[in-house]
Design a protein around this motif. Sequence first.
Motif, short mmCIF file in Angstrom:
data_model
loop_
_atom_site.label_atom_id
_atom_site.label_comp_id
_atom_site.label_asym_id
_atom_site.label_seq_id
_atom_site.Cartn_x
_atom_site.Cartn_y
_atom_site.Cartn_z
N TYR A 92 105.05 10.18 -26.39
CA TYR A 92 106.03 9.78 -27.41
C TYR A 92 106.90 8.60 -26.98
O TYR A 92 107.63 8.04 -27.80
N LEU A 93 106.78 8.18 -25.72
CA LEU A 93 107.45 6.95 -25.31
C LEU A 93 106.90 5.76 -26.09
O LEU A 93 107.64 4.81 -26.38
N PHE A 94 105.62 5.78 -26.43
CA PHE A 94 105.03 4.71 -27.22
C PHE A 94 105.64 4.65 -28.62
O PHE A 94 105.78 3.57 -29.20
N VAL A 95 105.99 5.81 -29.17
CA VAL A 95 106.61 5.85 -30.50
C VAL A 95 107.96 5.14 -30.46
O VAL A 95 108.27 4.29 -31.30
N PHE A 96 108.78 5.46 -29.46
CA PHE A 96 110.10 4.84 -29.36
C PHE A 96 109.98 3.33 -29.14
O PHE A 96 110.76 2.55 -29.72
N LEU A 97 109.03 2.91 -28.33
CA LEU A 97 108.85 1.48 -28.07
C LEU A 97 108.47 0.74 -29.35
O LEU A 97 109.07 -0.29 -29.69
N ALA A 98 107.48 1.26 -30.08
CA ALA A 98 107.02 0.57 -31.29
C ALA A 98 108.10 0.52 -32.36
O ALA A 98 108.32 -0.52 -32.99
N LEU A 158 102.30 2.61 -32.02
CA LEU A 158 102.90 3.72 -32.74
C LEU A 158 101.87 4.81 -33.01
O LEU A 158 102.12 6.00 -32.79
N ALA A 159 100.69 4.41 -33.48
CA ALA A 159 99.62 5.37 -33.73
C ALA A 159 99.18 6.06 -32.45
O ALA A 159 98.85 7.26 -32.44
N LEU A 160 99.17 5.31 -31.35
CA LEU A 160 98.80 5.90 -30.06
C LEU A 160 99.78 6.99 -29.66
O LEU A 160 99.38 8.10 -29.27
N ARG A 214 111.38 4.78 -42.82
CA ARG A 214 110.22 5.09 -41.98
C ARG A 214 110.62 5.18 -40.50
O ARG A 214 110.20 6.10 -39.79
N ARG A 215 111.43 4.26 -40.03
CA ARG A 215 111.75 4.18 -38.61
C ARG A 215 112.57 5.40 -38.14
O ARG A 215 112.27 6.01 -37.11
N ARG A 216 113.60 5.74 -38.89
CA ARG A 216 114.42 6.89 -38.49
C ARG A 216 113.62 8.18 -38.52
O ARG A 216 113.84 9.08 -37.69
N ASN A 217 112.70 8.28 -39.45
CA ASN A 217 111.85 9.47 -39.52
C ASN A 217 111.05 9.65 -38.24
O ASN A 217 110.97 10.75 -37.68
N PHE A 218 110.46 8.56 -37.74
CA PHE A 218 109.68 8.65 -36.50
C PHE A 218 110.55 9.03 -35.32
O PHE A 218 110.14 9.83 -34.46
N VAL A 219 111.74 8.48 -35.25
CA VAL A 219 112.65 8.80 -34.14
C VAL A 219 113.02 10.28 -34.16
O VAL A 219 113.00 10.96 -33.12
N LEU A 220 113.36 10.80 -35.33
CA LEU A 220 113.73 12.21 -35.44
C LEU A 220 112.61 13.14 -34.99
O LEU A 220 112.83 14.09 -34.23
N PHE A 221 111.39 12.85 -35.41
CA PHE A 221 110.28 13.73 -35.07
C PHE A 221 109.86 13.59 -33.61
O PHE A 221 109.46 14.57 -32.97
#
Length: 438
Positions: A394-400, A233-235, A290-297
Motif C-alpha cells: 500500500y506504499l505504492f498507493v500513497f505514492l501514486a 496505483l494499480a500495483l 477519488r484521491r481521498r477515497n484511496f487514502v482512506l482505504f
Amino acid sequence: MFTWYSRLDGTEKRTLYACFGGWAVDALDTQLYSFLIPTLIAAWHMTRAEAGLLGTSALISSAAGGWLAGILCDRIGRVRVMKLAIAWFVGFTVLSGFCNSFGELLGARILSGIGFGGEWAAGSVLMGEIIRPEYRGKAVGTVQSAYAIGYALAALMSSALFATLPDATAWRWMFWLGAAPALFVFLALRGVPEPQVFLSAKRARALTGEANVSPFMIFHPRFLRVTVLTSLLALGVQAGGFSIIIWLPTFLKTARDISTVAVGYHMFVLTVGSFAGYISAAYFCDAVGRRRNFVLFALLNWLAIPAFLYLPQAAGLMYALDFVLGFAALGIYSALGPYFTELFPSSIRGNGQGFSYNFGRGVGAFFPTVVGILSGGGLLPLRDAMGMTAVSAYLFVFLAISLLPETKGRDLNEVPDGGLDQTDDEPVRFRNLAQVRD
C-alpha cells in the motif's frame, strides 16, 4: 440511497447489468483457485512455491491480455472485445478441470489469464464511457461489487462440493461450474451499444488520418506520467489484495487449523464484507473524491491486515475480522475504474486503462509467490510473510495518489483526444493526436 439508479436510462442500465455479470464471472474464475491450493498440494505433491506460481502465472498473463484487450478496445470497440475476452477465459477455465498435472494446469491457467485480464479492461472503459459523470463512481463501484458475488459463489461452491464429493473430483467441478454463469453475460451484452463518446472520437480521428492510434502512445511524454502513476496505483491496490486473499484459505486451514468446509464459511463472510466495501467506496469516491477515497482505504488496510493475522482466534472475533478485511482489501478496488477512465483521453482510454490496471495485476502477481517462497523456505511463518508483503504494497498507493490529480465529475465529452495539463490539472484540447506528437 439508490435513487441515482432510477435516473439511469435504458442503455446505462443494460450496460450495468452486462458488466456486473461479466465481473462476477471473472471473480468466480479468479477466486476459485485459492480454494483449491490445499487440495492440489496434497494431490500432486506440489511445494508452496509451485502453488503460488499457479496463482501468479494467471495473473501475469492477465497483464498481457489486459493490455492487448485495451488496444483492441480502441480499435474495434469495447463491447466486441468484452465478448471475446469472456469466451476466452471461460473456455480455458473449463479446460483447467481436465488437467492431470502441475504442468498442464499451469498452461491452462496462463491462457485463462489472458481472457480475464481483457474482460476488466473492456468492461471498465465501457462502463466509464456510457455512465454519466455524476453517477460514474457509484455505477462503476457497484459493478465492482460483482466481484463479491463471484467470490461468494466460489466460497459456497467450495463448501458444497468438498462436503459432498471426494477431493479428487470436487476440485474439477469447481472449474467446470465456474464457467456456467457466462451465458447470462452474453445475453445481456446483446443490447449494449458501443459508447457514443468512443464512436464520435473515432470518427473525428478518421477525418484527420488518426483512426488507429499507436499502442505506444501511452508512453509518449505527454501521457507517460499518468501511465506510470496509474500503474503504480494499480500495483499497490492489487499486490496488497493478492498477498492476503490468495493465501487466505491456506492460512485458515494450516495456521488456524480450520476444516476445508469451515474455510468456505469464513471466506463467505469476507465476501460479504467486500460487497459492503465495494458499495461504500463507490459512494465515497463520488462524495469525497477519488484521491481521498484511496487514502482512506489504504489506511484501513494497514489496520485490518495485522489485526486479522495476529489477534486471538476466538470464533466471533474471527468472523468480524473476516468482514473488516474483505471491506478494506477488496473495497479499495471500486475507484480504479472511474478514476482511470477520467485520467486517459478517448483515443488511448482502453489502451491506458488496460495497461495500467494489468501492469499492477501482473507485477502484483509476484507478491503471492514471494509469500510462498518466504513461508515455504522457513524464512518466515506464513502469517508474517503475508502481513509483510501485503502491508508494504500500500506504499505504492500513497505514492501514486500524492502525485495524481483529482478527477471527480470530469465530463469525458469535453476532451476526446486531449491530455492532462500537468501544471493545473485541467483538460487540454487538441485537434488531433498529431499535435500531441508535435
